[in-house]
Motif scaffolding. Sequence first.
Motif, PDB file in Angstrom:
ATOM      1  N   ALA A  71      73.073  17.510  32.551  1.00 43.21           N
ATOM      2  CA  ALA A  71      73.522  17.492  33.948  1.00 43.21           C
ATOM      3  C   ALA A  71      74.989  17.121  34.100  1.00 43.21           C
ATOM      4  N   LEU A  72      75.642  16.657  33.028  1.00 37.92           N
ATOM      5  CA  LEU A  72      77.034  16.205  33.110  1.00 37.92           C
ATOM      6  C   LEU A  72      77.961  17.142  32.355  1.00 37.92           C
ATOM      7  N   LYS A  73      79.174  17.302  32.902  1.00 34.90           N
ATOM      8  CA  LYS A  73      80.218  18.071  32.232  1.00 34.90           C
ATOM      9  C   LYS A  73      81.521  17.305  32.378  1.00 34.90           C
ATOM     10  N   VAL A  74      82.249  17.171  31.275  1.00 31.04           N
ATOM     11  CA  VAL A  74      83.520  16.456  31.278  1.00 31.04           C
ATOM     12  C   VAL A  74      84.609  17.414  30.808  1.00 31.04           C
ATOM     13  N   ASP A  75      85.662  17.545  31.596  1.00 29.10           N
ATOM     14  CA  ASP A  75      86.812  18.358  31.222  1.00 29.10           C
ATOM     15  C   ASP A  75      87.978  17.406  30.976  1.00 29.10           C
ATOM     16  N   ARG A  76      88.285  17.206  29.726  1.00 31.33           N
ATOM     17  CA  ARG A  76      89.318  16.236  29.354  1.00 31.33           C
ATOM     18  C   ARG A  76      90.699  16.675  29.827  1.00 31.33           C
ATOM     19  N   ALA A  77      91.016  17.973  29.701  1.00 27.71           N
ATOM     20  CA  ALA A  77      92.343  18.468  30.071  1.00 27.71           C
ATOM     21  C   ALA A  77      92.597  18.318  31.570  1.00 27.71           C
ATOM     22  N   ALA A  78      91.586  18.626  32.381  1.00 24.82           N
ATOM     23  CA  ALA A  78      91.749  18.539  33.837  1.00 24.82           C
ATOM     24  C   ALA A  78      91.477  17.143  34.368  1.00 24.82           C
ATOM     25  N   GLY A  79      90.854  16.287  33.560  1.00 23.64           N
ATOM     26  CA  GLY A  79      90.524  14.935  34.006  1.00 23.64           C
ATOM     27  C   GLY A  79      89.402  14.919  35.026  1.00 23.64           C
ATOM     28  N   THR A  80      88.423  15.832  34.865  1.00 21.16           N
ATOM     29  CA  THR A  80      87.320  15.915  35.824  1.00 21.16           C
ATOM     30  C   THR A  80      86.006  15.504  35.175  1.00 21.16           C
ATOM     31  N   TRP A  81      85.103  15.000  36.006  1.00 25.60           N
ATOM     32  CA  TRP A  81      83.753  14.609  35.615  1.00 25.60           C
ATOM     33  C   TRP A  81      82.818  15.230  36.636  1.00 25.60           C
ATOM     34  N   THR A  82      81.872  16.058  36.184  1.00 29.07           N
ATOM     35  CA  THR A  82      80.987  16.803  37.084  1.00 29.07           C
ATOM     36  C   THR A  82      79.538  16.449  36.796  1.00 29.07           C
ATOM     37  N   ILE A  83      78.787  16.213  37.860  1.00 25.77           N
ATOM     38  CA  ILE A  83      77.354  15.943  37.741  1.00 25.77           C
ATOM     39  C   ILE A  83      76.585  16.910  38.623  1.00 25.77           C
ATOM     40  N   ASN A  84      75.521  17.468  38.051  1.00 25.85           N
ATOM     41  CA  ASN A  84      74.603  18.302  38.812  1.00 25.85           C
ATOM     42  C   ASN A  84      73.431  17.408  39.190  1.00 25.85           C
ATOM     43  N   ARG A  85      73.413  16.934  40.425  1.00 28.48           N
ATOM     44  CA  ARG A  85      72.401  15.965  40.874  1.00 28.48           C
ATOM     45  C   ARG A  85      70.986  16.526  40.781  1.00 28.48           C
ATOM     46  N   PHE A  86      70.838  17.841  40.919  1.00 27.80           N
ATOM     47  CA  PHE A  86      69.514  18.451  40.867  1.00 27.80           C
ATOM     48  C   PHE A  86      68.923  18.361  39.458  1.00 27.80           C
ATOM     49  N   ASP A  87      69.775  18.439  38.428  1.00 26.04           N
ATOM     50  CA  ASP A  87      69.297  18.387  37.050  1.00 26.04           C
ATOM     51  C   ASP A  87      69.174  16.969  36.513  1.00 26.04           C
ATOM     52  N   CYS A  88      69.875  16.004  37.106  1.00 24.64           N
ATOM     53  CA  CYS A  88      69.872  14.621  36.621  1.00 24.64           C
ATOM     54  C   CYS A  88      68.489  13.989  36.811  1.00 24.64           C
ATOM     55  N   VAL A  89      67.996  13.334  35.745  1.00 23.68           N
ATOM     56  CA  VAL A  89      66.679  12.683  35.810  1.00 23.68           C
ATOM     57  C   VAL A  89      66.793  11.161  35.890  1.00 23.68           C
ATOM     58  N   GLN A  90      67.987  10.635  36.093  1.00 23.20           N
ATOM     59  CA  GLN A  90      68.258   9.199  36.242  1.00 23.20           C
ATOM     60  C   GLN A  90      67.705   8.382  35.073  1.00 23.20           C
ATOM     61  N   CYS A  91      67.885   8.877  33.850  1.00 27.50           N
ATOM     62  CA  CYS A  91      67.368   8.160  32.677  1.00 27.50           C
ATOM     63  C   CYS A  91      68.266   6.993  32.280  1.00 27.50           C
TER      64      CYS A  91
END
Length: 195
Positions: A71-91
């Motif tokens: 559910a998470l994607k990190v783009d180091r060059a752009a400095g972004t952190w993306t979460i897809n809340r629908f896929d996250c299972v809060q583990c």
Amino acid sequence: MEQRKRDAKPYPWRAFPFAGTVLKNLFSKPVTTGYPFEPAQYPQRMRGHVEIKIEDCISCGLCARNCPPGALKVDRAAGTWTINRFDCVQCGNCTNVCPKKCLSIVPGYTTPSTQKSSETFTRPKTPDAPAAGKAGGKPENDPAKCVYCTLCAKKCPQGAITVDRAAKSWQLDPDKCVGCGICAASCPKKCLTLK
């Protein structure tokens, strides 16, 4: 015949089977709470949802690599952190492996939505801050203390450290290093320092 006539007579309590329940509810306190007017009380072991302090994130990508549903994607060059809340299972795996502790599980529910979407957070750029991914500093090795155990190389999430025990050499690839500090924390001789 008389039995049937007796059974056919309407009884008042049969016409209103829930009258007692209605009267009881009219004169008792409501079971539910008025959420907008009163703060919500969440259960004690509620999982909640993942929150990030993006200004502390160094884009190491450990959270994304340890996320079971991806559910998470990190783009180091752009400095972004993306979460897809629908896929996250809060583990909570992402919060456990984050070296800078910028991720946390917060009680509460995410805002409902009619479409599957993702949230992207961008690290703020300040004039004094170093480039993206350099926030933690680079490790430097003290060869006098180092025993070349290769533990720092095994723990490095980016594969930025190369250790050769036979040649007694320790090398760092500065382009791969994100400054997470895991190598320094795992060093048994404490010969690595972040600078």
